[in-house]
Design a protein around this motif. Structure first.
Motif, PDB file in Angstrom:
ATOM      1  N   ASN A 123      -3.736  -9.863  -2.758  1.00 55.35           N
ATOM      2  CA  ASN A 123      -4.909  -9.911  -3.737  1.00 55.35           C
ATOM      3  C   ASN A 123      -4.293  -9.105  -5.074  1.00 55.35           C
ATOM      4  O   ASN A 123      -4.256  -9.400  -6.164  1.00 55.35           O
ATOM      5  N   TRP A 124      -3.857  -7.623  -4.661  1.00 54.55           N
ATOM      6  CA  TRP A 124      -3.477  -6.797  -5.430  1.00 54.55           C
ATOM      7  C   TRP A 124      -2.420  -7.270  -6.433  1.00 54.55           C
ATOM      8  O   TRP A 124      -2.211  -7.165  -7.830  1.00 54.55           O
ATOM      9  N   LEU A 125      -1.179  -7.927  -5.803  1.00 52.88           N
ATOM     10  CA  LEU A 125      -0.049  -8.702  -6.200  1.00 52.88           C
ATOM     11  C   LEU A 125      -0.407  -9.534  -7.343  1.00 52.88           C
ATOM     12  O   LEU A 125       0.327  -9.762  -8.266  1.00 52.88           O
ATOM     13  N   THR A 126      -1.346 -10.422  -6.951  1.00 53.70           N
ATOM     14  CA  THR A 126      -1.468 -11.552  -8.074  1.00 53.70           C
ATOM     15  C   THR A 126      -2.837 -11.532  -8.598  1.00 53.70           C
ATOM     16  O   THR A 126      -2.886 -12.330  -9.850  1.00 53.70           O
ATOM     17  N   LYS A 127      -3.685 -10.529  -8.627  1.00 55.28           N
ATOM     18  CA  LYS A 127      -4.741 -10.506  -9.450  1.00 55.28           C
ATOM     19  C   LYS A 127      -4.652  -9.519 -10.511  1.00 55.28           C
ATOM     20  O   LYS A 127      -4.279  -8.461 -10.434  1.00 55.28           O
ATOM     21  N   PRO A 128      -4.996  -9.846 -11.919  1.00 52.30           N
ATOM     22  CA  PRO A 128      -4.408  -9.384 -13.147  1.00 52.30           C
ATOM     23  C   PRO A 128      -5.543  -7.990 -13.152  1.00 52.30           C
ATOM     24  O   PRO A 128      -6.529  -7.938 -12.622  1.00 52.30           O
ATOM     25  N   ASN A 129      -4.756  -6.927 -13.679  1.00 52.56           N
ATOM     26  CA  ASN A 129      -5.743  -5.551 -13.783  1.00 52.56           C
ATOM     27  C   ASN A 129      -6.078  -5.035 -12.366  1.00 52.56           C
ATOM     28  O   ASN A 129      -7.137  -4.145 -12.591  1.00 52.56           O
ATOM     29  N   SER A 130      -5.581  -5.331 -11.433  1.00 50.79           N
ATOM     30  CA  SER A 130      -6.037  -4.853  -9.990  1.00 50.79           C
ATOM     31  C   SER A 130      -5.309  -3.526  -9.898  1.00 50.79           C
ATOM     32  O   SER A 130      -4.423  -3.241 -10.530  1.00 50.79           O
ATOM     33  N   PHE A 131      -5.953  -2.929  -9.228  1.00 49.43           N
ATOM     34  CA  PHE A 131      -5.276  -1.271  -8.652  1.00 49.43           C
ATOM     35  C   PHE A 131      -5.211  -1.267  -6.835  1.00 49.43           C
ATOM     36  O   PHE A 131      -6.338  -1.735  -6.285  1.00 49.43           O
ATOM     37  N   PHE A 132      -4.272  -0.590  -6.640  1.00 54.41           N
ATOM     38  CA  PHE A 132      -4.216  -0.406  -5.344  1.00 54.41           C
ATOM     39  C   PHE A 132      -3.763   1.064  -4.964  1.00 54.41           C
ATOM     40  O   PHE A 132      -2.547   1.425  -5.523  1.00 54.41           O
ATOM     41  N   TRP A 133      -4.442   2.088  -4.292  1.00 57.48           N
ATOM     42  CA  TRP A 133      -4.189   3.175  -4.133  1.00 57.48           C
ATOM     43  C   TRP A 133      -3.801   3.500  -2.613  1.00 57.48           C
ATOM     44  O   TRP A 133      -4.303   3.227  -1.826  1.00 57.48           O
ATOM     45  N   LEU A 134      -2.435   4.167  -2.520  1.00 54.89           N
ATOM     46  CA  LEU A 134      -1.965   4.040  -1.135  1.00 54.89           C
ATOM     47  C   LEU A 134      -2.087   5.602  -1.024  1.00 54.89           C
ATOM     48  O   LEU A 134      -1.189   6.485  -1.878  1.00 54.89           O
ATOM     49  N   ASN A 135      -2.595   6.349  -0.221  1.00 51.80           N
ATOM     50  CA  ASN A 135      -2.814   7.834   0.205  1.00 51.80           C
ATOM     51  C   ASN A 135      -2.865   7.925   1.700  1.00 51.80           C
ATOM     52  O   ASN A 135      -3.157   7.273   2.592  1.00 51.80           O
ATOM     53  N   GLY A 136      -2.427   9.283   2.015  1.00 53.45           N
ATOM     54  CA  GLY A 136      -2.154   9.651   3.454  1.00 53.45           C
ATOM     55  C   GLY A 136      -1.886  10.988   3.439  1.00 53.45           C
ATOM     56  O   GLY A 136      -1.458  11.733   2.562  1.00 53.45           O
ATOM     57  N   LYS A 137      -1.839  11.613   4.460  1.00 46.79           N
ATOM     58  CA  LYS A 137      -1.290  12.925   4.784  1.00 46.79           C
ATOM     59  C   LYS A 137       0.014  13.103   4.488  1.00 46.79           C
ATOM     60  O   LYS A 137       0.897  11.957   4.794  1.00 46.79           O
TER      61      LYS A 137
END
Length: 140
Positions: A47-61
């Motif tokens: 979804n993130w890859l194909t949806k315009p103006n989307s945002f994906f946050w990868l976080n972790g320790k």
């Protein structure tokens, strides 16, 4: 006026204060085949890859594998961009072992250099910025 060739190379050198490829290459060499496939085949990523103006946050320790997983995501996203005309991507790794890679201004310069390197022409505003600040670091 389109800027290619020598001026574009000068601008890219000026912008490239840190190089994320060392982190990326190190992460790629440490992962095994199939690492991160669970992520890149997941619906949230698609979804993130194909949806315009989307945002994906990868976080972790620290130490949980974000860098290695990110290298898989970058590889997959680069393929997607290559297959879709007009799509570009840039990446950056913040690093606790490299103080230059802890500065937001270096991240911004790196991302701008990566995006500009993929463009057919160099925008006038970037050429103007270079003319104004070429004897110093890009402004923060």
């Amino acid at each position: 006026m389109p800027r290619t060739g020598k001026l574009k190379e000068e601008i890219l050198r000026w912008l490239t204060t840190t190089d994320p490829s060392s982190n990326y290459n190190r992460a790629c060499s440490s992962h095994k085949a199939g690492t991160g496939d669970w992520f890149t085949t997941g619906q949230d990523y698609r979804n993130w890859l194909t949806k315009p103006n989307s945002f994906f946050w990868l976080n972790g320790k620290a130490g949980c594998g974000k860098t290695v997983l990110s290298s898989t995501i970058i590889e997959n996203t680069a393929v997607h961009c290559d297959e879709n005309e007009g799509w570009v991507m840039a990446h950056y790794y913040f690093s606790f072992t490299d103080s230059a890679k802890q500065q937001c201004s270096n991240m911004l310069s790196s991302l701008l250099a990566q995006l500009a390197s993929q463009a057919d022409i160099t925008p006038d505003c970037l050429a103007s910025l270079h003319r104004t600040y070429q004897r110093s670091a890009p402004p923060a």
